[in-house]
Design a protein around this motif. Structure first.
Motif, PDB file in Angstrom:
ATOM      1  N   GLN A   1      92.795 -12.209  23.719  1.00 42.38           N
ATOM      2  CA  GLN A   1      93.021 -13.522  23.117  1.00 42.38           C
ATOM      3  C   GLN A   1      93.386 -13.363  21.641  1.00 42.38           C
ATOM      4  OE1 GLN A   1      89.547 -16.148  22.310  1.00 42.38           O
ATOM      5  NE2 GLN A   1      90.612 -17.617  23.605  1.00 42.38           N
ATOM      6  N   ILE A   2      94.274 -14.257  21.173  1.00 42.57           N
ATOM      7  CA  ILE A   2      94.577 -14.378  19.751  1.00 42.57           C
ATOM      8  C   ILE A   2      93.990 -15.701  19.288  1.00 42.57           C
ATOM      9  CG2 ILE A   2      96.379 -14.626  17.996  1.00 42.57           C
ATOM     10  CD1 ILE A   2      98.249 -13.045  19.836  1.00 42.57           C
ATOM     11  N   VAL A   3      93.325 -15.675  18.138  1.00 48.65           N
ATOM     12  CA  VAL A   3      92.775 -16.901  17.551  1.00 48.65           C
ATOM     13  C   VAL A   3      93.445 -17.133  16.204  1.00 48.65           C
ATOM     14  CG1 VAL A   3      90.696 -18.081  16.731  1.00 48.65           C
ATOM     15  CG2 VAL A   3      90.544 -16.504  18.674  1.00 48.65           C
ATOM     16  N   LEU A   4      93.852 -18.387  15.987  1.00 48.96           N
ATOM     17  CA  LEU A   4      94.482 -18.788  14.730  1.00 48.96           C
ATOM     18  C   LEU A   4      93.901 -20.114  14.275  1.00 48.96           C
ATOM     19  CD1 LEU A   4      98.237 -18.259  15.683  1.00 48.96           C
ATOM     20  CD2 LEU A   4      96.887 -16.800  14.189  1.00 48.96           C
ATOM     21  N   GLY A   5      93.870 -20.313  12.981  1.00 47.79           N
ATOM     22  CA  GLY A   5      93.542 -21.621  12.445  1.00 47.79           C
ATOM     23  C   GLY A   5      94.825 -22.413  12.298  1.00 47.79           C
ATOM     24  N   GLY A   6      94.753 -23.718  12.507  1.00 47.27           N
ATOM     25  CA  GLY A   6      95.958 -24.521  12.303  1.00 47.27           C
ATOM     26  C   GLY A   6      96.065 -25.674  13.251  1.00 47.27           C
ATOM     27  N   GLY A   7      97.097 -26.406  13.050  1.00 51.17           N
ATOM     28  CA  GLY A   7      97.360 -27.561  13.893  1.00 51.17           C
ATOM     29  C   GLY A   7      96.838 -28.835  13.262  1.00 51.17           C
ATOM     30  N   GLN A   8      97.630 -29.426  12.392  1.00 45.89           N
ATOM     31  CA  GLN A   8      97.265 -30.689  11.757  1.00 45.89           C
ATOM     32  C   GLN A   8      97.837 -31.850  12.560  1.00 45.89           C
ATOM     33  OE1 GLN A   8      95.257 -30.558   9.091  1.00 45.89           O
ATOM     34  NE2 GLN A   8      95.328 -28.343   9.324  1.00 45.89           N
ATOM     35  N   ARG A   9      97.120 -32.954  12.568  1.00 47.24           N
ATOM     36  CA  ARG A   9      97.624 -34.149  13.259  1.00 47.24           C
ATOM     37  C   ARG A   9      98.491 -34.971  12.301  1.00 47.24           C
ATOM     38  NH1 ARG A   9      96.641 -35.101  18.465  1.00 47.24           N
ATOM     39  NH2 ARG A   9      94.762 -34.172  19.275  1.00 47.24           N
TER      40      ARG A   9
ATOM     41  N   PRO B   1     100.425 -38.619  11.278  1.00 46.34           N
ATOM     42  CA  PRO B   1      99.963 -40.010  11.367  1.00 46.34           C
ATOM     43  C   PRO B   1     100.203 -40.637  12.745  1.00 46.34           C
ATOM     44  CG  PRO B   1     101.126 -39.658   9.310  1.00 46.34           C
ATOM     45  CD  PRO B   1     101.287 -38.402  10.121  1.00 46.34           C
ATOM     46  N   MET B   2     101.160 -40.107  13.479  1.00 44.58           N
ATOM     47  CA  MET B   2     101.450 -40.621  14.829  1.00 44.58           C
ATOM     48  C   MET B   2     100.598 -39.943  15.899  1.00 44.58           C
ATOM     49  SD  MET B   2     103.656 -42.945  14.303  1.00 44.58           S
ATOM     50  CE  MET B   2     104.282 -43.278  15.920  1.00 44.58           C
ATOM     51  N   GLY B   3      99.739 -39.004  15.503  1.00 44.27           N
ATOM     52  CA  GLY B   3      98.841 -38.358  16.443  1.00 44.27           C
ATOM     53  C   GLY B   3      99.362 -37.077  17.067  1.00 44.27           C
ATOM     54  N   LYS B   4     100.540 -36.654  16.665  1.00 42.22           N
ATOM     55  CA  LYS B   4     101.088 -35.411  17.195  1.00 42.22           C
ATOM     56  C   LYS B   4     100.577 -34.236  16.370  1.00 42.22           C
ATOM     57  CE  LYS B   4     105.247 -37.429  19.057  1.00 42.22           C
ATOM     58  NZ  LYS B   4     106.687 -37.318  19.192  1.00 42.22           N
ATOM     59  N   ILE B   5     100.424 -33.108  17.032  1.00 39.03           N
ATOM     60  CA  ILE B   5      99.964 -31.913  16.328  1.00 39.03           C
ATOM     61  C   ILE B   5     101.163 -31.224  15.682  1.00 39.03           C
ATOM     62  CG2 ILE B   5      98.932 -29.633  16.592  1.00 39.03           C
ATOM     63  CD1 ILE B   5      97.205 -30.753  18.780  1.00 39.03           C
ATOM     64  N   LYS B   6     101.035 -30.967  14.381  1.00 38.78           N
ATOM     65  CA  LYS B   6     102.061 -30.241  13.647  1.00 38.78           C
ATOM     66  C   LYS B   6     101.566 -28.819  13.439  1.00 38.78           C
ATOM     67  CE  LYS B   6     102.466 -32.550   9.917  1.00 38.78           C
ATOM     68  NZ  LYS B   6     102.736 -33.331   8.711  1.00 38.78           N
ATOM     69  N   LEU B   7     102.383 -27.859  13.827  1.00 40.11           N
ATOM     70  CA  LEU B   7     102.015 -26.450  13.707  1.00 40.11           C
ATOM     71  C   LEU B   7     102.789 -25.796  12.582  1.00 40.11           C
ATOM     72  CD1 LEU B   7     102.190 -25.468  17.471  1.00 40.11           C
ATOM     73  CD2 LEU B   7     100.143 -25.990  16.146  1.00 40.11           C
TER      74      LEU B   7
ATOM     75  N   VAL C   1      96.123 -17.983  23.536  1.00 42.98           N
ATOM     76  CA  VAL C   1      96.039 -18.279  22.104  1.00 42.98           C
ATOM     77  C   VAL C   1      95.110 -19.469  21.930  1.00 42.98           C
ATOM     78  CG1 VAL C   1      97.291 -18.965  20.023  1.00 42.98           C
ATOM     79  CG2 VAL C   1      98.385 -17.443  21.709  1.00 42.98           C
ATOM     80  N   LYS C   2      94.166 -19.326  21.018  1.00 45.52           N
ATOM     81  CA  LYS C   2      93.223 -20.407  20.704  1.00 45.52           C
ATOM     82  C   LYS C   2      93.509 -20.880  19.284  1.00 45.52           C
ATOM     83  CE  LYS C   2      88.303 -21.365  20.214  1.00 45.52           C
ATOM     84  NZ  LYS C   2      86.962 -20.769  20.330  1.00 45.52           N
ATOM     85  N   LEU C   3      93.761 -22.199  19.127  1.00 47.02           N
ATOM     86  CA  LEU C   3      93.944 -22.789  17.815  1.00 47.02           C
ATOM     87  C   LEU C   3      92.652 -23.463  17.392  1.00 47.02           C
ATOM     88  CD1 LEU C   3      97.426 -24.542  17.817  1.00 47.02           C
ATOM     89  CD2 LEU C   3      96.736 -22.515  16.569  1.00 47.02           C
ATOM     90  N   VAL C   4      92.184 -23.136  16.204  1.00 45.75           N
ATOM     91  CA  VAL C   4      90.964 -23.741  15.665  1.00 45.75           C
ATOM     92  C   VAL C   4      91.397 -24.716  14.580  1.00 45.75           C
ATOM     93  CG1 VAL C   4      88.804 -23.307  14.451  1.00 45.75           C
ATOM     94  CG2 VAL C   4      89.638 -21.667  16.154  1.00 45.75           C
ATOM     95  N   ARG C   5      91.007 -25.997  14.754  1.00 43.95           N
ATOM     96  CA  ARG C   5      91.344 -27.007  13.752  1.00 43.95           C
ATOM     97  C   ARG C   5      90.099 -27.461  13.047  1.00 43.95           C
ATOM     98  NH1 ARG C   5      93.672 -31.808  15.535  1.00 43.95           N
ATOM     99  NH2 ARG C   5      92.395 -31.745  17.358  1.00 43.95           N
TER     100      ARG C   5
END
Length: 122
Positions: free
Chosen positions: A87-95, A97-103, A118-122
């Motif tokens: 597994q790869i773990v990364l931090g990231g993934g902001q929401r 204003p429309m609720g979509k995740i921006k990477l 891949v695991k994204l930690v927000r």
């Protein structure tokens, strides 16, 4: 489980560090922390490394630490494939204003090209 954590100096990556070390410690996972050259971060790699070692010392957890140079996304994917990480773990993934995740570009590249989960930690 053999886990690879990519950390490039963002606040999200430090949250991922804290969570991943705790999870690896509880589960008995093997962990390698890959310090990335992230052009989007204002933090120097030496400062990132210091924070990684402080976290590991505070939690009394042993993990490998490596520095990756070059394109961070492709370096992570190559390392995960070459050394057979689970597994790869990364931090990231902001929401947005429309609720979509921006990477960020690193997370997007890894998600699209990784041969492992891949695991994204927000």
């Amino acid at each position: 489980m053999n886990v690879l954590l990519g950390i490039g100096g963002s606040d999200d990556s430090f949250r991922a560090l804290e969570e991943t070390v705790g999870r690896a410690q509880a589960a008995g996972d093997d962990l390698v922390v890959a310090i990335l050259e992230n052009p989007e971060s204002d933090r120097e790699t030496e400062d990132i490394e210091e924070r990684v070692f402080e976290t590991l010392e505070r939690t009394t957890f042993t993990a490998g630490v490596r520095h990756l140079s070059g394109d961070p996304g492709s370096q992570l994917v190559d390392l995960a494939e070459r050394e057979e990480f689970d597994q790869i773990v990364l931090g990231g993934g902001q929401r947005s204003p429309m609720g979509k995740i921006k990477l960020g570009h690193i997370a997007e590249f890894v998600l699209l090209n990784s041969p492992v989960s891949v695991k994204l930690v927000r």
